[in-house]
Write a protein that holds these residues in place. Structure first.
Motif, mmCIF file in Angstrom:
data_model
loop_
_atom_site.group_PDB
_atom_site.id
_atom_site.type_symbol
_atom_site.label_atom_id
_atom_site.label_comp_id
_atom_site.label_asym_id
_atom_site.label_seq_id
_atom_site.Cartn_x
_atom_site.Cartn_y
_atom_site.Cartn_z
ATOM 1 N N UNK A 225 53.909 68.075 26.823
ATOM 2 C CA UNK A 225 52.554 67.968 27.363
ATOM 3 C C UNK A 225 51.786 66.831 26.704
ATOM 4 N N UNK A 226 51.989 66.627 25.421
ATOM 5 C CA UNK A 226 51.273 65.578 24.710
ATOM 6 C C UNK A 226 51.764 64.184 25.073
ATOM 7 N N UNK A 227 52.900 64.095 25.749
ATOM 8 C CA UNK A 227 53.429 62.786 26.150
ATOM 9 C C UNK A 227 52.955 62.351 27.533
ATOM 10 N N UNK A 228 52.253 63.229 28.247
ATOM 11 C CA UNK A 228 51.764 62.872 29.588
ATOM 12 C C UNK A 228 50.571 61.921 29.449
ATOM 13 N N UNK A 229 50.579 60.768 30.110
ATOM 14 C CA UNK A 229 49.452 59.822 30.003
ATOM 15 C C UNK A 229 48.149 60.437 30.515
ATOM 16 N N UNK A 230 47.109 60.353 29.726
ATOM 17 C CA UNK A 230 45.820 60.910 30.112
ATOM 18 C C UNK A 230 45.202 60.155 31.272
ATOM 19 N N UNK A 231 45.631 58.902 31.473
ATOM 20 C CA UNK A 231 45.071 58.123 32.577
ATOM 21 C C UNK A 231 45.347 58.770 33.933
ATOM 22 N N UNK A 232 46.475 59.483 34.025
ATOM 23 C CA UNK A 232 46.794 60.148 35.296
ATOM 24 C C UNK A 232 45.789 61.254 35.595
ATOM 25 N N UNK A 233 45.386 62.000 34.579
ATOM 26 C CA UNK A 233 44.393 63.051 34.788
ATOM 27 C C UNK A 233 43.018 62.450 35.104
ATOM 28 N N UNK A 234 42.684 61.351 34.443
ATOM 29 C CA UNK A 234 41.397 60.715 34.711
ATOM 30 C C UNK A 234 41.343 60.194 36.141
ATOM 31 N N UNK A 235 42.449 59.612 36.608
ATOM 32 C CA UNK A 235 42.486 59.127 37.992
ATOM 33 C C UNK A 235 42.404 60.290 38.973
ATOM 34 N N UNK A 236 43.052 61.401 38.646
ATOM 35 C CA UNK A 236 43.007 62.564 39.531
ATOM 36 C C UNK A 236 41.596 63.140 39.601
ATOM 37 N N UNK B 190 46.819 75.638 26.754
ATOM 38 C CA UNK B 190 45.573 75.854 26.029
ATOM 39 C C UNK B 190 45.523 75.006 24.759
ATOM 40 N N UNK B 191 46.609 74.988 23.989
ATOM 41 C CA UNK B 191 46.638 74.240 22.741
ATOM 42 C C UNK B 191 46.675 72.731 22.970
ATOM 43 N N UNK B 192 46.990 72.314 24.173
ATOM 44 C CA UNK B 192 46.996 70.886 24.481
ATOM 45 C C UNK B 192 45.583 70.345 24.670
ATOM 46 N N UNK B 193 44.626 71.233 24.840
ATOM 47 C CA UNK B 193 43.230 70.823 24.975
ATOM 48 C C UNK B 193 42.607 70.590 23.601
ATOM 49 N N UNK B 194 41.509 69.886 23.600
ATOM 50 C CA UNK B 194 40.795 69.611 22.359
ATOM 51 C C UNK B 194 39.684 70.631 22.163
ATOM 52 N N UNK B 195 39.732 71.342 21.031
ATOM 53 C CA UNK B 195 38.685 72.303 20.708
ATOM 54 C C UNK B 195 38.655 72.494 19.194
ATOM 55 N N UNK B 196 37.602 73.123 18.707
ATOM 56 C CA UNK B 196 37.439 73.312 17.273
ATOM 57 C C UNK B 196 38.540 74.219 16.720
ATOM 58 N N UNK B 197 39.029 73.886 15.533
ATOM 59 C CA UNK B 197 40.049 74.672 14.825
ATOM 60 C C UNK B 197 41.350 74.772 15.627
ATOM 61 N N UNK C 162 44.345 75.269 13.319
ATOM 62 C CA UNK C 162 44.475 76.638 12.827
ATOM 63 C C UNK C 162 45.086 77.538 13.900
ATOM 64 N N UNK C 163 44.632 77.353 15.141
ATOM 65 C CA UNK C 163 45.162 78.160 16.249
ATOM 66 C C UNK C 163 46.658 77.914 16.427
ATOM 67 N N UNK C 164 47.084 76.654 16.310
ATOM 68 C CA UNK C 164 48.517 76.350 16.428
ATOM 69 C C UNK C 164 49.311 77.019 15.318
ATOM 70 N N UNK C 165 48.778 76.994 14.109
ATOM 71 C CA UNK C 165 49.485 77.616 12.983
ATOM 72 C C UNK C 165 49.614 79.122 13.175
ATOM 73 N N UNK C 166 48.560 79.764 13.670
ATOM 74 C CA UNK C 166 48.595 81.211 13.886
ATOM 75 C C UNK C 166 49.609 81.576 14.949
#
Length: 298
Positions: free
Chosen positions: A185-196, A97-104, A107-111
């Motif tokens: 999770x942050x090290x996984x290339x986003x290009x793989x998800x885009x191709x999928x 969930x935290x690997x996705x982009x969303x508002x705040x 803050x969510x990671x800190x909590x």
């Protein structure tokens, strides 16, 4: 062409001299206490003594034939399996969930990471008040929504004491799993998800085919570390229940403390500690065997 460097005898001597201080410190911190515990486990040693009559393997024989020991061993596996499995599932879900982009998101990671930063003693004392049968907020909330009709005695009942300590353990240490998995999770290339996505893969297929293979080594290593640390975790259970009621939360570390500092039987306490060490060695061997098989298949 890359230049190769031949190791000279002088280089080896410098390396050995550099490592000698660290090796000496490691020997003092690990080998000496371990040898001391082994020696104590083979003697009838009381509290405040460093030696006693030599009795061989009698302390180990007592442990392996004692109902108290087997109860503690069973409780230890329940505590470890319950805590680690919930920590890994909760940590994986929140890391995704935290690997996705969303508002705040910051803050969510800190909590979410806050429980890991709170001192264990402080956290446990707060949870003791929350579990209180009269003034505890947990009973109040459950009664407010109609899940229970009367206050539950969480820490003084044999049916709920282990569940209570598992809840506290999971709450305190699941952020470690989040930190470990979020990094990979942050090290996984986003290009793989885009191709999928272009190929029409569903969210589950992307997780199964892309995310899981990338995070599996870190996931297993994190599970191993949490298993080892939870196996000899002492303060949470001791501060919440002291091993009670009726030994329902007495784990091997608690039993070591009871035998050594309540019953003044340091020989038996040392024997239990060594048995715990051997169990962890077996778990390590199983893990590394599993990892070698997984690497051989790749």
């Amino acid at each position: 062409m890359a230049e190769t460097h031949t190791v000279q005898p002088g280089d080896r001597a410098i390396a050995y001299l550099t490592l000698t201080p660290s090796a000496a410190v490691l020997l003092l911190l690990v080998a000496v206490p371990t040898i001391t515990v082994i020696g104590i486990s083979l003697q009838d040693v009381g509290f405040g003594e460093m030696s006693g009559p030599w009795i061989g393997l009698e302390n180990f024989a007592w442990a392996l034939t004692s109902r108290t020991f087997w109860t503690a061993l069973k409780n230890t596996f329940v505590w470890v399996f319950g805590s680690v499995s919930l920590e890994m599932m909760l940590g994986l879900g929140l890391a995704l969930l935290l690997n996705r982009t969303f508002a705040l998101r910051g803050v969510a990671r800190a909590i979410i990471l806050a429980p890991y930063l709170i001192p264990t003693v402080v956290a446990v004392l707060v949870w003791r008040y929350m579990f209180h049968d009269i003034v505890g907020i947990l009973n109040y909330m459950l009664m407010s929504v109609g899940l229970i009709s009367k206050p539950m005695v969480w820490l003084a009942s044999t049916s709920t004491a282990m569940l209570s300590v598992i809840i506290v353990g999971v709450w305190k240490f699941f952020p470690f799993v989040v930190i470990a998995l979020l990094g990979i999770l942050q090290s996984i290339p986003q290009e793989q998800y885009e191709a999928a996505e272009i190929d029409g893969a569903s969210a589950f297929q992307q997780f199964w085919r892309i995310t899981l293979p990338h995070i599996l080594p870190v996931f297993l290593l994190t599970a191993l570390l949490r298993t080892i640390w939870t196996f000899h975790k002492f303060e949470i259970i001791y501060l919440l229940t002291g091993g009670g009621p009726l030994d329902s939360t007495t784990t091997l570390p608690i039993l070591v403390y009871i035998k050594g500092f309540a019953d003044f039987e340091l020989g038996r306490a040392a024997a239990i500690a060594l048995i715990t060490f051997f169990i962890l060695v077996v778990l390590l061997a199983v893990y590394f065997g599993f990892m070698k098989r997984a690497e051989a298949r790749q």
